[in-house]
Design an enzyme around this catalytic site. Structure first.
Site, PDB file in Angstrom:
ATOM      1  N   ASP A 112     -35.355  52.519   1.429  1.00 40.13           N
ATOM      2  CA  ASP A 112     -34.261  52.723   2.369  1.00 40.13           C
ATOM      3  C   ASP A 112     -34.639  51.968   3.644  1.00 40.13           C
ATOM      4  O   ASP A 112     -35.552  52.360   4.367  1.00 40.13           O
ATOM      5  CB  ASP A 112     -34.073  54.221   2.644  1.00 40.13           C
ATOM      6  CG  ASP A 112     -32.888  54.507   3.553  1.00 40.13           C
ATOM      7  OD1 ASP A 112     -32.517  53.609   4.345  1.00 40.13           O
ATOM      8  OD2 ASP A 112     -32.344  55.623   3.488  1.00 40.13           O
ATOM      9  N   ARG A 171     -10.354  48.599  -6.049  1.00 39.93           N
ATOM     10  CA  ARG A 171     -11.535  49.411  -6.361  1.00 39.93           C
ATOM     11  C   ARG A 171     -12.592  48.536  -7.013  1.00 39.93           C
ATOM     12  O   ARG A 171     -13.793  48.704  -6.784  1.00 39.93           O
ATOM     13  CB  ARG A 171     -11.174  50.580  -7.283  1.00 39.93           C
ATOM     14  CG  ARG A 171     -12.409  51.340  -7.771  1.00 39.93           C
ATOM     15  CD  ARG A 171     -12.108  52.672  -8.423  1.00 39.93           C
ATOM     16  NE  ARG A 171     -10.923  52.700  -9.235  1.00 39.93           N
ATOM     17  CZ  ARG A 171     -10.833  52.227 -10.502  1.00 39.93           C
ATOM     18  NH1 ARG A 171     -11.875  51.643 -11.067  1.00 39.93           N
ATOM     19  NH2 ARG A 171      -9.699  52.339 -11.154  1.00 39.93           N
ATOM     20  N   TYR A 184     -34.748  61.199   4.891  1.00 40.36           N
ATOM     21  CA  TYR A 184     -33.510  61.691   5.473  1.00 40.36           C
ATOM     22  C   TYR A 184     -33.056  62.968   4.754  1.00 40.36           C
ATOM     23  O   TYR A 184     -33.101  63.064   3.529  1.00 40.36           O
ATOM     24  CB  TYR A 184     -32.444  60.600   5.367  1.00 40.36           C
ATOM     25  CG  TYR A 184     -31.057  61.059   5.705  1.00 40.36           C
ATOM     26  CD1 TYR A 184     -30.789  61.713   6.905  1.00 40.36           C
ATOM     27  CD2 TYR A 184     -30.000  60.837   4.834  1.00 40.36           C
ATOM     28  CE1 TYR A 184     -29.509  62.141   7.213  1.00 40.36           C
ATOM     29  CE2 TYR A 184     -28.714  61.251   5.138  1.00 40.36           C
ATOM     30  CZ  TYR A 184     -28.483  61.906   6.326  1.00 40.36           C
ATOM     31  OH  TYR A 184     -27.215  62.327   6.628  1.00 40.36           O
TER      32      TYR A 184
END
Length: 385
Positions: free
Chosen positions: A180, A55, A108
Site C-alpha cells: 500500500d 462499467r 490502516y
C-alpha cells in the site's frame, strides 16, 4: 502526438502520459466522458476495441490508468471507486478459502476491518507480524500463505519496512507482496522497482490531493493478475465515475510539487515536536532516531507529509490537542493541500481496538498540508499549550 516517453521525468509523465490533446477538438485536457454506453458500428463493433459500457471501460478512466501505471513503473493500472474497493479486489483475486496472508502490525484500520471482519467469514486466515523484523515475518509464513500485505510508511505509526527484503521472503514462500503506497506516493517510492508484485493506493489521498474525490487504484506488472483484477472489477462493478477519474488525473499533474512542499512542512513540524515538552515521542521516518530511517533513506526520495506523536499527558490531553487547532482541521483522511489532525484511536483506527493492531490512546496523527510552514508550527504550539 505524445510528448513523453519511458525515459522522461516523473513530472513530465504525470502531465502527459495518457493525456494527449483530444484529436477532434485539440482540447489539452482529457475530456470527461460522462456516458454510460457507446454507439457500436454494427453488432459487436466497439470503437477502439474497448468501449461498450462504462462499467467495463471509459476513456477518461483509461487516461488515468495510463498515467498511474507510468508513475508506478508498472505495465497495468486499474482504477476503483475507493481505496478499499481496490484492496478488496486484490484480496479476493489472490485469495481463496483456506489461504493465509501475513499482515503488518500497523496497517490502516479499514484494511484490518476488511480482512478481520469480512474475509475471515469466507475462510481466509491471517497472521500479524512486525514487517521490519525479518525473523518475525519468516516465522509468520505458512505453506498456505499467498500474500504479504505491507504499508511503508505505515498508518498511523509511520513504520518502515524493507520492501526488497520482504519481496524476497514472500517469493521464497510462494506468496506475492502487496504494498500500500498511499502514504509515500509514486513520487517518493516505487515498490514495483523494489520487488513488490502489486501496489495499491487510496487515490483519495495524495494522488487526488484536494480532498474532493474518493478513489482507489491497483498497479502491477503481472499480465495474468491484471486480467483477473479486470474481470473481478467488471463483474463486481467497483468503478469510479468519469468525473472522479478526471479529478484524480488533474491531481496527478501537480503531485511532484505538492509532495515537495508536504515534505518540507512535515520536516519542520517533526523537528518542532521533538523539542516540545508536551510531546513524548515523534513518529516521522525523516528523523535520524527513527528505527526505519536508514531503510527509508534507501528506498524513498524523501520522507513524506505524515507525522504522528504521543502526547506526554495521555489520551484526554491528546483529544484536547486534536480539537484545539485552528489551521489543522479535525478530520479523517489525509493527503490534501490543507492540514488535518486526528485521534487515530477514536477515529480512523477505532476498528482495531482490542486487537493486535490497537494504536496508542495518546497518539495524534497529522496530515501536514502545503500552507506556510511557520503558520502550521505556530498552530500546533498553541494547541499543545
Amino acid at each position: 502526438m505524445s510528448h513523453e516517453s519511458a525515459d522522461t521525468g516523473f513530472s513530465t509523465r504525470a502531465i502527459h502520459t495518457g493525456q494527449e490533446p483530444d484529436p477532434r477538438t485539440g482540447s489539452v485536457i482529457v475530456p470527461i466522458y460522462q456516458t454510460s454506453t457507446y454507439a457500436q458500428d454494427g453488432v459487436g463493433g466497439t470503437r477502439e476495441g474497448d468501449y461498450e459500457y462504462s462499467r467495463t471501460a471509459n476513456p477518461t478512466r483509461t487516461s488515468l490508468e495510463a498515467a498511474l501505471a507510468a508513475l508506478e513503473n508498472g505495465r497495468h493500472a486499474l482504477a476503483f471507486g475507493s481505496g478499499m474497493a481496490a484492496s478488496d479486489a486484490v484480496l479476493r483475486t489472490t485469495l481463496r478459502p483456506g489461504d493465509h496472508l501475513v499482515l503488518g502490525n500497523d496497517v490502516y484500520g479499514g484494511t484490518f476491518r476488511l480482512i478481520d471482519k469480512v474475509l475471515t467469514g469466507w475462510g481466509i486466515t491471517y497472521s500479524v507480524a512486525h514487517l521490519s523484523d525479518v525473523d518475525e515475518v519468516r516465522a509468520a509464513m505458512r505453506p498456505e500463505t499467498k500474500l504479504v500485505w505491507c504499508e511503508s510508511p505505515t498508518n498511523p505509526l509511520l513504520g518502515i519496512s524493507d520492501i526488497t527484503t520482504l519481496a524476497g521472503i514472500a517469493h521464497e514462500g510462494g506468496a506475492k507482496l502487496v504494498v500500500d503506497n498511499t502514504f509515500a506516493t509514486p513520487y517518493l517510492q516505487t515498490p514495483l522497482d523494489l520487488g513488490a508484485d502489486v501496489v495499491v493506493h487510496s487515490t483519495t489521498k495524495y494522488l487526488g490531493g484536494h480532498s474532493d474525490v474518493v478513489g482507489g487504484a491497483v498497479v502491477t506488472g503481472d499480465d495474468g493478475l491484471r486480467d483477473q483484477l479486470f474481470f473481478l472489477r467488471n463483474s463486481a462493478g467497483a468503478v469510479p465515475g468519469a468525473f472522479d477519474a478526471w479529478l484524480t488525473l488533474r491531481g496527478l499533474k501537480t503531485l511532484s510539487v505538492r509532495m515537495e512542499r508536504h515534505c518540507d512542512n512535515a520536516e519542520r513540524i517533526a523537528a518542532m515536536l521533538q523539542s516540545h515538552p508536551k510531546v513524548a515521542r515523534v513518529y516521522y521516518p525523516g528523523l535520524a532516531d527513527h528505527p526505519g530511517h536508514d531503510v527509508a533513506a534507501k528506498q524513498m526520495r524523501r520522507f513524506g507529509g505524515m507525522v504522528a506523536f504521543d502526547h506526554v499527558d495521555g489520551e484526554q490531553a491528546a483529544l484536547k490537542a486534536a480539537a484545539g487547532t485552528n489551521l489543522f482541521i479535525l478530520a479523517e483522511s489525509l493527503g490534501g493541500v490543507e492540514s488535518l489532525i486526528e485521534h487515530p484511536g477514536r477515529m480512523t483506527h477505532a476498528s482495531a481496538e482490542g486487537s493486535l493492531l490497537q494504536v496508542p490512546a495518546e497518539l495524534v496523527r497529522l496530515s501536514v498540508g502545503i500552507e506556510d510552514g511557520e503558520d502550521l508550527v505556530d498552530d500546533l504550539r498553541q494547541a499543545l499549550g
